[in-house]
Design a protein around this motif. Structure first.
Motif, PDB file in Angstrom:
ATOM      1  N   ASP A 109       0.830  -1.205   0.000  1.00 31.90           N
ATOM      2  CA  ASP A 109       0.000   0.000   0.000  1.00 31.90           C
ATOM      3  C   ASP A 109       0.864   1.255   0.000  1.00 31.90           C
ATOM      4  OD1 ASP A 109      -2.387  -1.400   0.001  1.00 31.90           O
ATOM      5  OD2 ASP A 109      -2.579  -1.354   2.194  1.00 31.90           O
ATOM      6  N   ARG A 110       1.914   1.238   0.812  1.00 32.18           N
ATOM      7  CA  ARG A 110       2.812   2.400   0.850  1.00 32.18           C
ATOM      8  C   ARG A 110       3.500   2.589  -0.493  1.00 32.18           C
ATOM      9  NH1 ARG A 110       5.938   1.272   6.340  1.00 32.18           N
ATOM     10  NH2 ARG A 110       5.193  -0.814   5.926  1.00 32.18           N
ATOM     11  N   TYR A 111       3.892   1.477  -1.121  1.00 34.40           N
ATOM     12  CA  TYR A 111       4.524   1.555  -2.444  1.00 34.40           C
ATOM     13  C   TYR A 111       3.557   2.151  -3.466  1.00 34.40           C
ATOM     14  CZ  TYR A 111       6.579   0.122  -6.866  1.00 34.40           C
ATOM     15  OH  TYR A 111       7.081   0.125  -8.144  1.00 34.40           O
ATOM     16  N   ALA A 149      14.671   6.983  -1.913  1.00 31.58           N
ATOM     17  CA  ALA A 149      14.112   8.192  -1.295  1.00 31.58           C
ATOM     18  C   ALA A 149      15.181   9.236  -0.935  1.00 31.58           C
ATOM     19  CB  ALA A 149      13.267   7.828  -0.082  1.00 31.58           C
ATOM     20  N   PRO A 150      16.325   8.868  -0.371  1.00 32.88           N
ATOM     21  CA  PRO A 150      17.334   9.895  -0.059  1.00 32.88           C
ATOM     22  C   PRO A 150      17.846  10.627  -1.308  1.00 32.88           C
ATOM     23  CG  PRO A 150      17.811   7.866   1.136  1.00 32.88           C
ATOM     24  CD  PRO A 150      16.700   7.560   0.181  1.00 32.88           C
ATOM     25  N   ASP A 165       7.881  11.370   1.706  1.00 31.13           N
ATOM     26  CA  ASP A 165       8.201  10.819   3.028  1.00 31.13           C
ATOM     27  C   ASP A 165       6.931  10.363   3.758  1.00 31.13           C
ATOM     28  OD1 ASP A 165      10.902  11.249   2.621  1.00 31.13           O
ATOM     29  OD2 ASP A 165      10.886  13.216   3.613  1.00 31.13           O
ATOM     30  N   ARG A 166       5.857  11.163   3.656  1.00 30.41           N
ATOM     31  CA  ARG A 166       4.593  10.794   4.297  1.00 30.41           C
ATOM     32  C   ARG A 166       4.027   9.519   3.673  1.00 30.41           C
ATOM     33  NH1 ARG A 166       3.851  16.336   4.120  1.00 30.41           N
ATOM     34  NH2 ARG A 166       2.622  16.207   2.220  1.00 30.41           N
ATOM     35  N   ALA A 167       4.122   9.396   2.343  1.00 32.30           N
ATOM     36  CA  ALA A 167       3.592   8.213   1.662  1.00 32.30           C
ATOM     37  C   ALA A 167       4.399   6.960   2.013  1.00 32.30           C
ATOM     38  CB  ALA A 167       3.581   8.426   0.154  1.00 32.30           C
TER      39      ALA A 167
END
Length: 170
Positions: A109-111, A149-150, A165-167
């Motif tokens: 879900d986060r992906y 992400a970084p 970052d929130r996702a």
């Protein structure tokens, strides 16, 4: 059975209004009205039948009439179009309902939430972010996207990366 892209599906694909996993995006390209479902799955891109069924249920793909007489596939072909799906539901409430029913968000879900944000951010960098955009589009899991992400944060800045970052957190 042969699947073909719908007009509304093509528009949703261009606008990225419907979130698709990378393998679903690949499947969408392959569903050209000439290849059977079996040929699309045999293309070596890990495309599952559930991916195709989800895109049909979203109205992005539809069956070419009269090709198959299998009852299960006929039911698949009878699913509503994207216009009807868009009129009855929006993508955000689906995600919220999924989160509410399970409590915590899964990595998948986060992906699914973070992938379109990451592609938008890396795509906004233009030629300067071309390789980063390719790397983002090549991800297939939450862990791979989390590892990038970084780099995205460094390229676009912490303010713009806050949404990503929130996702990814969850």
């Amino acid at each position: 059975m042969i699947l073909v892209k719908t007009e509304a599906g093509q528009q949703a694909f261009r606008d990225r209004t419907i979130r698709l996993a990378p393998r679903q995006r690949s499947a969408f390209f392959l569903c050209d009205g000439k290849r059977t479902i079996e040929e699309v799955q045999a293309a070596g891109m890990n495309i599952a039948r559930e991916d195709l069924e989800e895109m049909v249920s979203l109205g992005m793909l539809k069956a070419v009439n009269g090709f198959s007489q299998e009852p299960a596939l006929l039911a698949l072909a009878a699913l509503p179009s994207v216009a009807a799906a868009a009129a009855t539901r929006a993508p955000a409430p689906i995600v919220a309902a999924t989160q509410a029913s399970s409590g915590a968000r899964s990595a998948q879900d986060r992906y699914k939430d973070a992938y379109p944000i990451a592609t938008r951010l890396s795509g906004s960098l233009g030629l300067r972010g071309f390789r980063l955009n390719l790397a983002v589009e090549g991800t297939t899991s939450y862990e791979e996207l989390l590892a990038l992400a970084p780099k995205i944060r460094a390229a676009v800045g912490p303010e713009k990366a806050a949404e990503l970052d929130r996702a990814l957190s969850g």
